[in-house]
Design a protein around this motif. Structure first.
Motif, PDB file in Angstrom:
ATOM      1  N   PHE A  85      61.457 -13.311 -11.235  1.00  0.00           N
ATOM      2  CA  PHE A  85      62.320 -13.435 -10.037  1.00  0.00           C
ATOM      3  C   PHE A  85      62.781 -11.993 -10.266  1.00  0.00           C
ATOM      4  CE2 PHE A  85      62.147 -17.582  -9.990  1.00  0.00           C
ATOM      5  CZ  PHE A  85      62.275 -17.679  -8.223  1.00  0.00           C
ATOM      6  N   TYR A  86      62.371 -10.454  -9.228  1.00  0.00           N
ATOM      7  CA  TYR A  86      63.243  -9.070  -9.872  1.00  0.00           C
ATOM      8  C   TYR A  86      63.915  -8.915  -8.648  1.00  0.00           C
ATOM      9  CZ  TYR A  86      59.302  -8.811 -13.504  1.00  0.00           C
ATOM     10  OH  TYR A  86      58.550  -8.668 -14.548  1.00  0.00           O
ATOM     11  N   SER A  87      64.532  -8.150  -9.096  1.00  0.00           N
ATOM     12  CA  SER A  87      65.561  -7.957  -7.925  1.00  0.00           C
ATOM     13  C   SER A  87      66.217  -9.411  -7.043  1.00  0.00           C
ATOM     14  CB  SER A  87      65.561  -7.076  -6.494  1.00  0.00           C
ATOM     15  OG  SER A  87      64.671  -5.666  -6.955  1.00  0.00           O
ATOM     16  N   MET A  88      67.072  -9.295  -8.375  1.00  0.00           N
ATOM     17  CA  MET A  88      67.898 -11.015  -8.232  1.00  0.00           C
ATOM     18  C   MET A  88      68.962 -11.441  -9.566  1.00  0.00           C
ATOM     19  SD  MET A  88      68.014 -13.696  -6.268  1.00  0.00           S
ATOM     20  CE  MET A  88      65.882 -13.402  -5.519  1.00  0.00           C
ATOM     21  N   ARG A  89      69.929 -11.983  -8.548  1.00  0.00           N
ATOM     22  CA  ARG A  89      71.712 -11.956 -10.010  1.00  0.00           C
ATOM     23  C   ARG A  89      71.440 -13.365  -9.746  1.00  0.00           C
ATOM     24  NH1 ARG A  89      74.229  -7.309 -10.834  1.00  0.00           N
ATOM     25  NH2 ARG A  89      73.596  -5.486  -9.771  1.00  0.00           N
ATOM     26  N   VAL A 144      77.143 -27.994 -17.112  1.00  0.00           N
ATOM     27  CA  VAL A 144      76.511 -30.108 -17.097  1.00  0.00           C
ATOM     28  C   VAL A 144      75.358 -30.516 -16.451  1.00  0.00           C
ATOM     29  CG1 VAL A 144      77.490 -32.518 -16.666  1.00  0.00           C
ATOM     30  CG2 VAL A 144      79.248 -30.440 -17.443  1.00  0.00           C
ATOM     31  N   GLY A 145      75.265 -30.041 -15.059  1.00  0.00           N
ATOM     32  CA  GLY A 145      73.944 -30.487 -14.775  1.00  0.00           C
ATOM     33  C   GLY A 145      72.386 -29.822 -14.747  1.00  0.00           C
ATOM     34  N   LYS A 146      73.008 -28.384 -15.675  1.00  0.00           N
ATOM     35  CA  LYS A 146      71.645 -27.752 -16.292  1.00  0.00           C
ATOM     36  C   LYS A 146      71.413 -27.161 -14.760  1.00  0.00           C
ATOM     37  CE  LYS A 146      71.146 -29.166 -21.222  1.00  0.00           C
ATOM     38  NZ  LYS A 146      70.121 -29.429 -21.578  1.00  0.00           N
ATOM     39  N   LYS A 147      71.764 -26.777 -14.185  1.00  0.00           N
ATOM     40  CA  LYS A 147      71.465 -26.204 -12.874  1.00  0.00           C
ATOM     41  C   LYS A 147      71.961 -24.459 -13.219  1.00  0.00           C
ATOM     42  CE  LYS A 147      70.974 -29.993 -10.675  1.00  0.00           C
ATOM     43  NZ  LYS A 147      71.137 -30.674  -9.469  1.00  0.00           N
ATOM     44  N   VAL A 148      71.145 -23.410 -12.715  1.00  0.00           N
ATOM     45  CA  VAL A 148      71.708 -22.194 -12.508  1.00  0.00           C
ATOM     46  C   VAL A 148      71.657 -21.524 -10.513  1.00  0.00           C
ATOM     47  CG1 VAL A 148      70.904 -20.669 -14.324  1.00  0.00           C
ATOM     48  CG2 VAL A 148      69.502 -20.592 -12.605  1.00  0.00           C
ATOM     49  N   THR A 149      72.670 -21.033 -10.226  1.00  0.00           N
ATOM     50  CA  THR A 149      72.508 -20.906  -8.084  1.00  0.00           C
ATOM     51  C   THR A 149      71.958 -18.800  -8.140  1.00  0.00           C
ATOM     52  OG1 THR A 149      73.978 -22.447  -7.737  1.00  0.00           O
ATOM     53  CG2 THR A 149      74.029 -20.740  -6.423  1.00  0.00           C
ATOM     54  N   LEU A 150      71.266 -19.254  -7.539  1.00  0.00           N
ATOM     55  CA  LEU A 150      71.056 -17.436  -7.676  1.00  0.00           C
ATOM     56  C   LEU A 150      71.656 -16.980  -6.584  1.00  0.00           C
ATOM     57  CD1 LEU A 150      67.008 -17.696  -8.404  1.00  0.00           C
ATOM     58  CD2 LEU A 150      69.079 -17.515  -9.417  1.00  0.00           C
ATOM     59  N   GLU A 151      71.896 -15.414  -5.911  1.00  0.00           N
ATOM     60  CA  GLU A 151      72.105 -15.042  -5.186  1.00  0.00           C
ATOM     61  C   GLU A 151      71.623 -15.141  -3.868  1.00  0.00           C
ATOM     62  OE1 GLU A 151      72.943 -10.938  -5.175  1.00  0.00           O
ATOM     63  OE2 GLU A 151      70.050 -10.676  -5.685  1.00  0.00           O
ATOM     64  N   ASP A 152      70.298 -15.159  -3.283  1.00  0.00           N
ATOM     65  CA  ASP A 152      69.658 -15.938  -2.500  1.00  0.00           C
ATOM     66  C   ASP A 152      69.892 -17.663  -1.540  1.00  0.00           C
ATOM     67  OD1 ASP A 152      68.348 -17.307  -3.920  1.00  0.00           O
ATOM     68  OD2 ASP A 152      66.566 -16.509  -3.132  1.00  0.00           O
ATOM     69  N   GLY A 153      70.709 -18.710  -2.355  1.00  0.00           N
ATOM     70  CA  GLY A 153      70.769 -19.858  -2.778  1.00  0.00           C
ATOM     71  C   GLY A 153      70.188 -20.418  -3.089  1.00  0.00           C
ATOM     72  N   ARG A 154      69.305 -20.003  -4.147  1.00  0.00           N
ATOM     73  CA  ARG A 154      68.261 -20.954  -4.887  1.00  0.00           C
ATOM     74  C   ARG A 154      69.092 -21.658  -6.082  1.00  0.00           C
ATOM     75  NH1 ARG A 154      62.377 -17.702  -4.718  1.00  0.00           N
ATOM     76  NH2 ARG A 154      63.604 -16.153  -4.741  1.00  0.00           N
TER      77      ARG A 154
END
Length: 534
Positions: free
Chosen positions: A196-200, A207-217
């Motif tokens: 994923f480029y141009s994405m933060r 705890v839940g082992k998740k990351v949230t991206l700036e587009d909400g994913r």
């Protein structure tokens, strides 16, 4: 084409310790004899094509480039330490009637990318997410596949392009992302990475082992590697938000600074490596270059006063003006154009400016982690020798964000080769392989075509022992703490820096008294069995 046989000469031409470049009808080979066995490889470093015959060879078969410290295994050609990514071509050697014969494919003359020994498989549900698209991330990805990791690799990069050779941004500046890409699109495909480029990333749920991206994913991970690098630091000074005030981190930044500086009055705020490299590049293009630094001389904190004075003289000889032991009080900005017009110094002096480059260092890009991680005062993240975040079993930090164990304490080391090697260590840890030790830190800077090399690390040196001729820009400097040599810098004295990097690795670096006696570290064998001289 079928392999051909090439006569390299009588074996007595290649005694133990030999590192020799030879020419045959094939072209050039590098012959090495680290411990009584002869090996043949390609002859140029895979990084910037340095002649490896000018490098240093340890008894264990480790070959170090004389320019930037990349290391190779002469038996296999494999790359062992950054900044190189590719290994060397390795050829079969035979002895016939007292002569060395090399068996090689005539088309096999270039360095070799590390082969991805595997791809993602549908039977492995494991996922590694890597936050950040720099050199450390690429090194981590390549090492994962080389270590037979068959899980899902996801790369999240805030930049719009493939991982780039970032040191070139301040050393050349007139660049395109494709020209300095570390790997091509096709090579990245072979690594089987979902990118994923141009994405933060804006949040991490440990705890839940998740990351949230700036587009909400929201993406799930089994292992997470934080490699978000650094963010240029702008001091809280009035006027630094003007449109002609720039920092340097991206390809766009470099090109913007270069294009806007031609024939203009350029002011560089900061007198360490980024600022001074920018001044070096722009000196021949700008109408004027002024450097503002809080130290008494440039590079003083890292290289000391003597070398700082020497580099300052070099810059002054090229027309650069310095305002040292000073700082910026404020920047005067035109209210209509929102452009900086003057820089007001703390001593009251004013400097006209068309382009202002802020080179006052970087801070770890960890602001989005403040609520979930225990960050150090500088924003870094403490890790162990496996690059795992302290207290976490499946989260790693590498590169500019990582604070590593070093000597008897910790250090955050912003070097290109350190970041890449940390990426490899994290990958090995994730893949269940022995991580190995972090190699000796090594960096270089280019000032008006002169390359200064530095190995080791010393934040609190109490003396600098200089041999050679500072005025002639041919010297070696040894940074000591309580008579112990902790770092070495050289200019025009290859391969002393690379040799000393290996002495540090082998634990054979002498104390300051050795240098004070006028002795040369190149005389110390690179052997684990060598006696540490006094």
């Amino acid at each position: 084409m079928a392999p051909q046989r090439y006569d390299a000469g009588p074996i007595q031409d290649f005694p133990q310790g030999c590192l020799k470049e030879i020419s045959t009808t094939f072209g050039k080979f590098l012959i090495s004899n680290p411990n009584g066995t002869l090996y043949a490889t390609s002859h140029l470093c895979s990084h910037y094509k340095a002649p490896l015959s000018k490098g240093v060879l340890a008894e264990d078969g480790r070959l170090t480039c004389p320019w930037h410290g990349a290391c190779f295994n002469v038996q296999t050609g494999d790359i062992e330490d950054a900044p190189g990514l590719n290994g060397l071509a390795s050829y079969t050697t035979e002895i016939e009637n007292g002569r060395l014969v090399i068996v090689a494919d005539p088309n096999d003359k270039t360095d070799h990318p590390r082969p991805p020994f595997c791809r993602q498989t549908t039977t492995n549900p494991h996922t590694v997410i890597i936050l950040g698209g720099g050199g450390s991330s690429l090194a981590c990805i390549e090492q994962l596949r080389t270590s037979h990791y068959t899980g899902h690799i996801i790369l999240i990069s805030s930049e719009p392009y493939l991982p780039i050779d970032r040191p070139k941004l301040s050393k050349a500046m007139n660049l395109s992302a494709s020209a300095i890409a570390l790997r091509s699109e096709e090579e990245m495909k072979k690594l089987d990475v979902e990118a994923f480029y141009s994405m933060r990333c804006v949040g991490v749920d440990k705890v839940g082992k998740k990351v949230t991206l700036e587009d909400g994913r929201v993406l799930r991970f089994d292992d997470l590697v934080i490699a978000t690098g650094g963010t240029p630091f702008k001091p809280p000074i009035q006027g630094l938000n003007a449109t002609n005030v720039h920092t340097l981190r991206t390809v766009h930044d470099a090109n913007t600074i270069l294009e806007s500086s031609t024939g203009k009055n350029v002011v560089v705020m900061g007198s360490s490596f980024i600022g001074m490299e920018v001044a070096s590049v722009l000196a021949s293009r700008a109408r004027s270059i002024s450097v503002i630094g809080m130290e008494t001389v440039p590079f003083e904190r890292v290289l000391g006063v003597q070398i700082g004075q020497t580099m300052m003289k070099l810059h002054e000889s090229k027309g650069v003006t310095f305002h040292m032991s000073n700082g910026v009080e404020k920047v005067v900005v035109d209210a209509v154009t929102n452009r900086a017009t003057k820089v007001v110094l703390r001593n009251g002096a004013e400097v006209e400016v068309d382009v202002l480059v802020v080179g006052t260092g970087v801070r770890p890009a960890t602001e989005f982690l403040k609520s979930t991680f225990e960050l150090e005062r500088d924003g870094s993240i403490k890790v162990d020798h496996k690059m795992a975040v302290l207290g976490e079993n499946s989260i790693y930090a590498i590169g500019d964000v990582a604070r590593i164990p070093y000597d008897d304490g910790t250090a955050r080391i912003e070097h290109w080769n350190v970041a890449q090697n940390q990426g490899r260590i994290a990958a090995k840890s994730i893949a269940g392989k022995p991580p190995g030790d972090l190699p000796t830190p090594y960096f270089w800077t280019v000032q008006f075509g002169k390359s200064l090399r530095y190995c080791g690390h010393s934040e609190n040196f109490d003396d600098v022992l200089v041999t050679g001729d500072l005025d002639a820009l041919a010297f070696a400097a040894y940074f000591t703490e309580n008579e112990k040599i902790k770092a070495v810098a050289t200019l025009g004295k290859d391969p002393i820096a690379s040799h000393c990097a290996e002495l540090f690795r082998l634990g054979k670096m002498p104390n300051a008294s050795y240098i004070k006696q006028g002795k040369n570290p190149l005389d110390i064998p690179l052997s684990a069995n060598a006696r540490v001289p006094v």
